[in-house]
Design a protein around this motif. Structure first.
Motif, PDB file in Angstrom:
ATOM      1  N   THR A 186      19.532  50.832  38.503  1.00 37.80           N
ATOM      2  CA  THR A 186      19.851  49.678  37.398  1.00 37.80           C
ATOM      3  C   THR A 186      21.263  49.059  37.600  1.00 37.80           C
ATOM      4  OG1 THR A 186      18.017  50.370  35.988  1.00 37.80           O
ATOM      5  CG2 THR A 186      19.792  48.757  34.961  1.00 37.80           C
ATOM      6  N   PRO A 187      21.195  47.840  37.788  1.00 35.74           N
ATOM      7  CA  PRO A 187      22.803  47.267  37.822  1.00 35.74           C
ATOM      8  C   PRO A 187      23.234  47.157  36.308  1.00 35.74           C
ATOM      9  CG  PRO A 187      21.151  45.390  38.332  1.00 35.74           C
ATOM     10  CD  PRO A 187      20.358  46.769  38.352  1.00 35.74           C
ATOM     11  N   LEU A 188      24.680  47.204  36.321  1.00 39.13           N
ATOM     12  CA  LEU A 188      25.040  47.184  34.858  1.00 39.13           C
ATOM     13  C   LEU A 188      25.990  45.897  34.808  1.00 39.13           C
ATOM     14  CD1 LEU A 188      26.132  50.667  34.643  1.00 39.13           C
ATOM     15  CD2 LEU A 188      24.147  49.590  33.669  1.00 39.13           C
ATOM     16  N   ILE A 189      26.192  45.497  33.658  1.00 34.66           N
ATOM     17  CA  ILE A 189      27.129  44.347  33.077  1.00 34.66           C
ATOM     18  C   ILE A 189      28.043  44.892  31.831  1.00 34.66           C
ATOM     19  CG2 ILE A 189      27.652  42.331  32.420  1.00 34.66           C
ATOM     20  CD1 ILE A 189      24.930  41.136  33.618  1.00 34.66           C
ATOM     21  N   VAL A 190      29.510  44.461  31.714  1.00 31.17           N
ATOM     22  CA  VAL A 190      30.059  44.739  30.502  1.00 31.17           C
ATOM     23  C   VAL A 190      30.408  43.360  30.067  1.00 31.17           C
ATOM     24  CG1 VAL A 190      32.503  45.555  30.008  1.00 31.17           C
ATOM     25  CG2 VAL A 190      31.163  46.965  31.535  1.00 31.17           C
ATOM     26  N   PHE A 191      30.184  43.335  28.574  1.00 34.84           N
ATOM     27  CA  PHE A 191      30.572  42.159  27.922  1.00 34.84           C
ATOM     28  C   PHE A 191      31.945  42.511  27.301  1.00 34.84           C
ATOM     29  CE2 PHE A 191      26.319  41.561  28.868  1.00 34.84           C
ATOM     30  CZ  PHE A 191      26.178  40.283  28.970  1.00 34.84           C
ATOM     31  N   ALA A 192      32.746  41.193  27.101  1.00 32.49           N
ATOM     32  CA  ALA A 192      33.899  41.528  26.254  1.00 32.49           C
ATOM     33  C   ALA A 192      34.404  40.079  25.725  1.00 32.49           C
ATOM     34  CB  ALA A 192      34.952  41.859  27.142  1.00 32.49           C
ATOM     35  N   GLY A 193      35.255  40.096  24.824  1.00 31.86           N
ATOM     36  CA  GLY A 193      35.937  39.033  24.022  1.00 31.86           C
ATOM     37  C   GLY A 193      37.163  38.663  24.954  1.00 31.86           C
ATOM     38  N   LYS A 194      38.019  37.968  24.142  1.00 35.97           N
ATOM     39  CA  LYS A 194      39.338  37.292  24.794  1.00 35.97           C
ATOM     40  C   LYS A 194      40.249  38.319  25.390  1.00 35.97           C
ATOM     41  CE  LYS A 194      39.149  33.700  21.228  1.00 35.97           C
ATOM     42  NZ  LYS A 194      37.994  34.205  20.195  1.00 35.97           N
ATOM     43  N   GLU A 195      40.996  37.999  26.328  1.00 32.31           N
ATOM     44  CA  GLU A 195      42.112  38.613  26.879  1.00 32.31           C
ATOM     45  C   GLU A 195      41.753  39.866  27.332  1.00 32.31           C
ATOM     46  OE1 GLU A 195      45.256  38.872  23.870  1.00 32.31           O
ATOM     47  OE2 GLU A 195      45.562  36.725  24.293  1.00 32.31           O
ATOM     48  N   TYR A 196      40.460  39.832  28.172  1.00 31.77           N
ATOM     49  CA  TYR A 196      40.045  41.280  28.796  1.00 31.77           C
ATOM     50  C   TYR A 196      40.759  41.758  29.851  1.00 31.77           C
ATOM     51  CZ  TYR A 196      36.931  44.709  30.641  1.00 31.77           C
ATOM     52  OH  TYR A 196      36.264  45.885  31.245  1.00 31.77           O
ATOM     53  N   GLY A 197      41.437  43.065  29.709  1.00 28.89           N
ATOM     54  CA  GLY A 197      42.028  43.534  30.451  1.00 28.89           C
ATOM     55  C   GLY A 197      43.770  43.363  30.648  1.00 28.89           C
ATOM     56  N   THR A 198      44.188  43.114  29.461  1.00 27.95           N
ATOM     57  CA  THR A 198      45.599  42.980  29.247  1.00 27.95           C
ATOM     58  C   THR A 198      46.281  44.171  29.576  1.00 27.95           C
ATOM     59  OG1 THR A 198      45.560  43.586  26.906  1.00 27.95           O
ATOM     60  CG2 THR A 198      45.180  40.919  27.655  1.00 27.95           C
ATOM     61  N   GLY A 199      47.510  44.165  29.601  1.00 27.61           N
ATOM     62  CA  GLY A 199      48.269  45.477  29.759  1.00 27.61           C
ATOM     63  C   GLY A 199      48.750  45.694  31.476  1.00 27.61           C
ATOM     64  N   SER A 200      48.949  46.988  31.684  1.00 29.71           N
ATOM     65  CA  SER A 200      49.626  47.478  32.854  1.00 29.71           C
ATOM     66  C   SER A 200      48.721  46.902  34.057  1.00 29.71           C
ATOM     67  CB  SER A 200      49.594  48.978  32.982  1.00 29.71           C
ATOM     68  OG  SER A 200      50.520  49.360  31.940  1.00 29.71           O
ATOM     69  N   SER A 201      49.165  46.822  35.428  1.00 29.38           N
ATOM     70  CA  SER A 201      48.547  46.247  36.430  1.00 29.38           C
ATOM     71  C   SER A 201      47.720  47.516  37.064  1.00 29.38           C
ATOM     72  CB  SER A 201      49.534  45.853  37.350  1.00 29.38           C
ATOM     73  OG  SER A 201      50.409  46.549  37.745  1.00 29.38           O
ATOM     74  N   ARG A 202      46.647  48.004  36.325  1.00 32.02           N
ATOM     75  CA  ARG A 202      46.154  48.989  36.783  1.00 32.02           C
ATOM     76  C   ARG A 202      44.711  48.950  37.457  1.00 32.02           C
ATOM     77  NH1 ARG A 202      46.397  52.605  31.712  1.00 32.02           N
ATOM     78  NH2 ARG A 202      48.306  52.218  32.369  1.00 32.02           N
ATOM     79  N   ASP A 203      44.936  49.301  38.871  1.00 32.91           N
ATOM     80  CA  ASP A 203      43.669  48.992  39.598  1.00 32.91           C
ATOM     81  C   ASP A 203      42.632  49.747  39.464  1.00 32.91           C
ATOM     82  OD1 ASP A 203      45.563  51.128  40.617  1.00 32.91           O
ATOM     83  OD2 ASP A 203      44.722  51.055  42.440  1.00 32.91           O
ATOM     84  N   TRP A 204      42.986  51.182  38.667  1.00 32.75           N
ATOM     85  CA  TRP A 204      41.709  51.950  38.278  1.00 32.75           C
ATOM     86  C   TRP A 204      40.820  51.295  37.433  1.00 32.75           C
ATOM     87  CZ3 TRP A 204      38.546  54.823  40.650  1.00 32.75           C
ATOM     88  CH2 TRP A 204      38.933  55.824  41.802  1.00 32.75           C
ATOM     89  N   ALA A 205      41.288  50.486  36.716  1.00 31.36           N
ATOM     90  CA  ALA A 205      40.211  49.888  35.531  1.00 31.36           C
ATOM     91  C   ALA A 205      39.415  48.966  36.491  1.00 31.36           C
ATOM     92  CB  ALA A 205      41.238  49.005  34.838  1.00 31.36           C
ATOM     93  N   ALA A 206      39.888  48.371  37.407  1.00 30.08           N
ATOM     94  CA  ALA A 206      38.680  47.694  38.271  1.00 30.08           C
ATOM     95  C   ALA A 206      37.740  48.872  39.178  1.00 30.08           C
ATOM     96  CB  ALA A 206      39.464  46.725  39.203  1.00 30.08           C
TER      97      ALA A 206
END
Length: 893
Positions: free
Chosen positions: A762-782
């Motif tokens: 099953t493929p997955l999706i993440v839903f979010a609001g405004k300014e998703y991913g603010t903060g440090s340039s963290r490649d592991w978040a991707a």
């Protein structure tokens, strides 16, 4: 190829340099003298790399025509001079390079093709933790613990230092990468030998830390990128970017008595956040620049991520030259910087017309007041005079159902005092923002001296620490005699590196934790850092305030956030008389006088004379001498990531295809930071990552942090969405990384649910609001998001670096159109989703259709904007990620 006859020579002190002259190019382009200085740097870059392929003559002209439009939708290929890394984000980058060597060998290629083509410096600065504090042996104890915890990582980096060309490592215990960059690595004008010529050009860089922007205070254009983007830059790939809008920030006047550079930058952050500068350059101008030291400018540039800009740039002027001379740069380099800047129109003269900007705003420095920012965002500035009231009346109730008038307290085991709501349990002088600035560091030392003279002490429940950005700070504090005063108040040296602001504050004493937990007390931290996001500083501090180093000392003495330091006594002197903050606050003249006596250029020359050698402990780390890395299957720090498994030399499989039957892994709110997505701090024993480590015979005492284990994908994918403050709207009332596995609705960890979905296909999706991913340039978040099986992230808006990182890992960032979001669509997690319109091919900014299949059998279609923004990004996505794209390019070369 040079369509603009820009290639000329410049002679400085009998040495001749090849330059790509802006004045010469202007003869064809037209007058560019009033371009923002930062765009002049981009213009020079395009002139130097114009080849008719990656950079065209039209790209160059687009910079010149910006003067008329003040904005542009032109995509350009930008090549920075070098790359800067810190070890948290640098280790996984080197892991990826090592994995690419394995992959190219498996595909029949030459591993030596995988080498940095641009100079790379990695500074090990994010691994020291504040385990020991408040004692003379704190530094030695923490360093010893650091080497014990990180031996595997350090051995790996030692291997990389030998295996890769054009790659240098600054060993641990030297300082924070941004301060080392400012004080030593940065040259302002870079040179290299090319075809028998010495080419001179602006020093530019990208870094794997958001606060790479600090060096813009030294007129070096640079900003943070994800590790995967940095790897591409290292491997010779240009960075695709739109010619940015440039917002001018005019500074007038000078700081008043009692205000610090920290107060200034918190004011700037608040103003620019309100203005809205995400994705834009900010450039500072005006007569107020003459009253800012280079360190003050660096303080402002450092926090560009906090005000949302790509960078905050200061042009070259007399202060730039003074700093280069004072910090021990070679006279020949200093002379070149001045001559080059003046020849290129990059020098700021006081009587020059202002540059042309897209937009502008203005601040009179004389209006800056003492401030803090918090309790959980760096842009939420609060005046020192208002903080006690704010804490008691507003922010406290956001953490507790009780008003402050009913504040709670709990006895501290084996102590003669109670801990109350509002207690300051961490007071940390930390971070590149402030420890690079001698004025605030000397100021903190003078506050400590005056407090000591009056018999004031730090409250016993406060964990105090001093983590300077470089060893030079220790030199001038020692010479001024101020380290002794700081030591007397418990601000002993704990290490040279990024500590509290990155989540390396270390554990609080057990009795303090016991008291906090007994009544769920709302306690706080005051730190001189740049980040205070939820759950970042410590899992036990719900209120975290950024402040200047002198205020950190003051709050350690006061011991509680509800004390009005502007009007109430900070404590009592040895005779019982009240002492106020004004009684121990140094004047500007006092600070300047001590600085003049204590700082010398020799300190910089001495400390950086052998900067790459390291301590005997570093030199004794053994490592293999081989082209490819020998992976240890038992290692819990470094593992071969699975990105290239099954990869072929040609694109297959991934390409462009609709996504059907997807389930939501999480539905998240606004301002989801990369800390929420991929925490850097402590690993909980009962978390998926903790269970993995225990299963591999690692005791909780040796867990270290998520940040230190970024070289192991098994830990990091288990830590994705595992922040204790993350709220998933699919599980109302919950916190931490939990979700519901659908359609049965079973609650479980996000990691466990993702693995179950993967097993089901099953493929997955993440839903979010405004300014998703603010903060440090963290490649592991991707990276972690991809390894969990997420195919797309749908948000109201994205932070610049994280959006790019998602594409770089082969993920699809999609944006709701205005007026539509997760709330208007009433998403609850029971739905399945299709994403259609992809199979015919992707174009930047195209519309993709989200088909929502609801549990009651109904369905709805809504448009989404594809946030793959450039044609290069289309290719990255088509290949399955930027690393796959680069690897195929190198294999074919």
């Amino acid at each position: 190829m040079n369509s603009f006859n820009a290639k000329t020579t410049l002679t400085v002190a009998d040495k001749t340099y090849t330059v790509y002259s802006l004045p010469e190019a202007a003869k064809t382009l037209g007058d560019v003298s009033r371009l923002p200085y930062s765009l002049k740097v981009l213009l020079e870059n395009l002139l130097r790399y114009e080849d008719g392929r990656t950079v065209s003559a039209d790209d160059v002209r687009a910079i010149a025509t910006w003067l008329q439009t003040r904005t542009s939708d032109r995509e350009i290929a930008y090549r920075p001079a070098r790359v800067l890394m810190q070890d948290f984000t640098g280790v996984p980058a080197v892991v990826d390079l090592a994995a690419m060597r394995d992959a190219i060998v498996n595909l029949g290629g030459d591993p030596n093709k995988i080498n940095p083509l641009s100079p790379v410096d990695l500074v090990i600065d994010h691994s020291v933790m504040v385990d020991s504090f408040g004692s003379a042996n704190a530094f030695q104890s923490n360093v010893q613990m650091e080497f014990q915890r990180n031996h595997e990582r350090y051995a790996f980096l030692r291997w990389g230092q030998r295996a890769f060309d054009n790659f240098r490592v600054v060993p641990p215990g030297t300082g924070i990468c941004h301060q080392v960059n400012l004080e030593y690595l940065a040259q302002v004008v870079w040179t290299k030998e090319e075809n028998g010529e010495t080419v001179a050009y602006p020093d530019t860089l990208v870094g794997t830390d958001s606060h790479t922007t600090m060096v813009n205070g030294l007129s070096v254009l640079g900003w943070g990128v994800g590790g995967i983007e940095a790897e591409a830059a290292m491997l010779g790939q240009p960075i695709s970017m739109l010619i940015p809008e440039v917002v001018g920030f005019k500074l007038t006047g000078q700081l008043p008595e009692g205000a610090t550079a920290t107060d200034l930058v918190l004011t700037v952050v608040q103003m620019l956040r309100r203005k809205g500068v995400v994705g834009k350059f900010v450039e500072f101008y005006g007569e107020g620049l003459a009253h800012l030291t280079l360190a003050d400018r660096a303080t402002i540039s450092n926090m560009a991520p906090e005000y949302g800009a790509t960078c905050g740039f200061f042009p070259v002027d007399e202060e730039t030259i003074r700093y280069l001379e004072f910090s021990g740069r070679e006279p020949e380099r200093v002379a070149l910087v001045e001559a080059y800047a003046k020849a290129q129109g990059l020098w700021r003269y006081s009587n020059m017309p202002d540059p042309v900007f897209t937009d502008s705003l203005e601040l009179d420095l004389g209006t800056v007041e003492p401030s803090l920012a918090g309790p959980k965002r760096p842009q939420d500035r609060v005046l020192l005079s208002d903080l006690a009231v704010q804490f008691k009346e507003k922010d406290f109730t956001s953490f507790s159902s009780l008003p402050y008038s009913e504040k709670r307290s709990a006895p501290v085991p084996d102590a003669s005092y109670d801990l109350t709501d509002g207690a300051v349990v961490i007071a940390a002088i930390t971070s590149c923002t402030n420890t690079s600035n001698p004025s605030v560091m000397i100021g903190a030392g003078l506050v400590a001296r005056k407090a000591r003279e009056k018999g004031l002490t730090v409250k016993p429940w406060v964990k105090t620490s001093l983590a300077p950005g470089s060893q030079v700070v220790s030199d001038y504090l020692q010479k001024a005699g101020l380290q002794e005063d700081l030591d007397a108040l418990g601000f002993n040296l704990v290490g040279y590196g990024c500590t509290t602001c990155i989540g390396n504050s270390g554990p609080l004493p057990d009795p303090i934790v016991s008291a906090i937990n007994e009544k769920d007390l709302v306690v706080g931290a005051v730190l001189s850092g740049n980040r205070n996001f939820e759950g970042r500083v410590s899992p036990h501090t719900k209120a975290n305030y950024l402040a200047s180093p002198p205020l950190v000392v003051a709050y350690a003495i006061a011991g509680n956030l509800a004390i009005d330091l502007k009007n109430d006594p900070i404590g009592q002197d040895s005779s019982g008389s009240p002492v106020y903050l004004k009684d121990i606050w140094p004047s500007t003249e006092e600070i300047k006088s001590v600085m003049a006596e204590a700082l010398t250029p020799e300190m910089f020359r001495s400390r950086y004379g052998n900067v790459f050698d390291g301590t005997p402990a570093w030199q004794q780390i053994g490592t293999a001498d081989s082209q490819t890395y020998t992976w240890e299957g038992s290692s819990t720090y470094v593992q071969n990531p699975p990105y290239f498994e099954g990869m072929s030399s040609e694109v297959n499989g991934h390409s462009f295809a609709d996504i059907e039957g997807a389930r939501p892994l999480a539905i998240l709110g606004d301002s989801i930071t990369t800390d929420h997505i991929s925490p850097a701090g402590s690993i909980k024993t009962d978390s998926p990552a903790g269970s993995y480590l225990v299963g591999n015979q690692v005791t909780p005492a040796d867990f270290n942090s998520y940040g230190s284990r970024r070289g192991n994908h098994e830990v990091m994918m288990r830590g994705t969405f595992a922040n204790i403050r993350l709220t998933n709207e699919m599980v109302p009332g919950s916190s931490g990384g939990v979700t519901k596995h659908m359609p049965d609705g079973t609650e479980m960890s996000i990691y466990d649910a993702a693995m179950q979905y993967q097993a089901e296909g099953t493929p997955l999706i993440v839903f979010a609001g405004k300014e998703y991913g603010t903060g440090s340039s963290r490649d592991w978040a991707a990276k972690g998001t991809r390894l969990l099986g997420v195919k797309a992230v749908v948000a109201e808006s994205f932070e610049r670096i994280h959006r790019s990182n998602l594409v770089g890992m082969g993920l699809l960032p999609l944006q709701f159109v205005e007026g539509c979001d997760r709330n208007t669509l009433n998403l609850d997690g029971s739905e399945t989703f299709d994403l259609t319109g992809l199979s015919q091919g992707i174009q930047p900014g195209m519309i993709v259709t989200l088909v929502i299949h609801r549990a009651d059998g109904s369905h709805e279609e809504v448009p989404l904007v594809c946030r793959i923004d450039t044609l290069d990004e289309v290719e990255y996505y088509r290949n399955g990620g930027i690393l796959h794209y680069v690897l195929r390019q190198l294999l074919a070369a």
